[in-house]
Motif scaffolding. Sequence first.
Motif, PDB file in Angstrom:
ATOM      1  N   GLY A  89       0.723  -1.418   0.048  1.00  0.00           N
ATOM      2  CA  GLY A  89      -0.030   0.023  -0.116  1.00  0.00           C
ATOM      3  C   GLY A  89       0.842   1.384  -0.012  1.00  0.00           C
ATOM      4  O   GLY A  89       0.271   2.388   0.016  1.00  0.00           O
ATOM      5  N   ALA A  90       1.982   1.360  -0.388  1.00  0.00           N
ATOM      6  CA  ALA A  90       2.980   2.362  -0.052  1.00  0.00           C
ATOM      7  C   ALA A  90       3.549   2.650  -1.597  1.00  0.00           C
ATOM      8  O   ALA A  90       4.189   1.685  -2.241  1.00  0.00           O
ATOM      9  CB  ALA A  90       3.999   2.094   1.021  1.00  0.00           C
ATOM     10  N   LEU A  91       3.581   3.756  -2.153  1.00  0.00           N
ATOM     11  CA  LEU A  91       3.999   3.992  -3.513  1.00  0.00           C
ATOM     12  C   LEU A  91       5.324   4.696  -3.211  1.00  0.00           C
ATOM     13  O   LEU A  91       5.435   6.055  -2.686  1.00  0.00           O
ATOM     14  CB  LEU A  91       3.186   4.930  -4.302  1.00  0.00           C
ATOM     15  N   SER A 105      -8.837   8.882  -1.088  1.00  0.00           N
ATOM     16  CA  SER A 105     -10.408   9.176  -1.158  1.00  0.00           C
ATOM     17  C   SER A 105     -11.099   8.193  -0.724  1.00  0.00           C
ATOM     18  O   SER A 105     -12.466   8.213  -0.264  1.00  0.00           O
ATOM     19  CB  SER A 105     -10.574  10.131  -1.967  1.00  0.00           C
ATOM     20  N   ARG A 106     -10.978   6.815  -1.397  1.00  0.00           N
ATOM     21  CA  ARG A 106     -11.801   5.573  -0.917  1.00  0.00           C
ATOM     22  C   ARG A 106     -10.965   4.319  -1.194  1.00  0.00           C
ATOM     23  O   ARG A 106      -9.630   4.339  -1.680  1.00  0.00           O
ATOM     24  CB  ARG A 106     -12.824   5.693  -2.259  1.00  0.00           C
ATOM     25  N   PRO A 107     -11.172   3.466  -0.503  1.00  0.00           N
ATOM     26  CA  PRO A 107     -10.468   2.175  -0.695  1.00  0.00           C
ATOM     27  C   PRO A 107     -10.347   1.847  -2.129  1.00  0.00           C
ATOM     28  O   PRO A 107     -11.074   1.882  -2.948  1.00  0.00           O
ATOM     29  CB  PRO A 107     -11.069   1.341   0.165  1.00  0.00           C
ATOM     30  N   LEU A 108      -8.908   1.117  -2.414  1.00  0.00           N
ATOM     31  CA  LEU A 108      -8.812   0.760  -3.809  1.00  0.00           C
ATOM     32  C   LEU A 108      -9.490  -0.690  -3.918  1.00  0.00           C
ATOM     33  O   LEU A 108      -9.503  -1.644  -2.850  1.00  0.00           O
ATOM     34  CB  LEU A 108      -7.440   0.529  -4.024  1.00  0.00           C
ATOM     35  N   PRO A 109      -9.924  -1.075  -4.987  1.00  0.00           N
ATOM     36  CA  PRO A 109     -10.430  -2.349  -5.248  1.00  0.00           C
ATOM     37  C   PRO A 109      -9.367  -3.507  -5.156  1.00  0.00           C
ATOM     38  O   PRO A 109      -8.197  -3.113  -5.479  1.00  0.00           O
ATOM     39  CB  PRO A 109     -11.177  -2.286  -6.574  1.00  0.00           C
ATOM     40  N   LYS A 110      -9.630  -4.366  -4.481  1.00  0.00           N
ATOM     41  CA  LYS A 110      -8.533  -5.500  -4.380  1.00  0.00           C
ATOM     42  C   LYS A 110      -8.099  -6.054  -5.790  1.00  0.00           C
ATOM     43  O   LYS A 110      -6.908  -6.688  -6.036  1.00  0.00           O
ATOM     44  CB  LYS A 110      -8.704  -6.418  -3.050  1.00  0.00           C
ATOM     45  N   ASP A 111      -9.078  -6.312  -6.735  1.00  0.00           N
ATOM     46  CA  ASP A 111      -8.636  -7.096  -7.941  1.00  0.00           C
ATOM     47  C   ASP A 111      -8.414  -6.335  -8.949  1.00  0.00           C
ATOM     48  O   ASP A 111      -8.171  -6.625 -10.108  1.00  0.00           O
ATOM     49  CB  ASP A 111      -9.900  -8.022  -8.246  1.00  0.00           C
TER      50      ASP A 111
END
Length: 116
Positions: A89-91, A105-111
């Motif tokens: 989760g770190a860029l 702003s919102r959770p990233l989709p896992k897939d």
Amino acid sequence: MRKKTDAYYNDHQRLYYKELSLLLTDLKKQEETHWLNAVSSVPLQQALRHLDKAFLNFFEGRAKYPTFHKKRNKQSATYTANAFTWHNGALTLAKMSEPLDIRWSRPLPKDAPLRV
């Protein structure tokens, strides 16, 4: 862009990505533009590719003459897949020691494939 514009209007010739890339390398060696070495070369090269594409579109009649972007407007950079790492989760971008502090702003989709 100034080099391409001058070459086009003054010398009636076109500068392509290859010539501009060599000019960028020379700029990095000069004292007054030595700061170019502090940033990753990937967004610099991508900016040259975007510029080359903009002029190609102009010469082929698909677009108007490219314009300068203002420094005070919204800024962006393009990084290719080999110029950043995504881990837990770190860029982290190229030439950076610490990951970016991102507030999603919102959770990233896992897939979903990552497209940052």
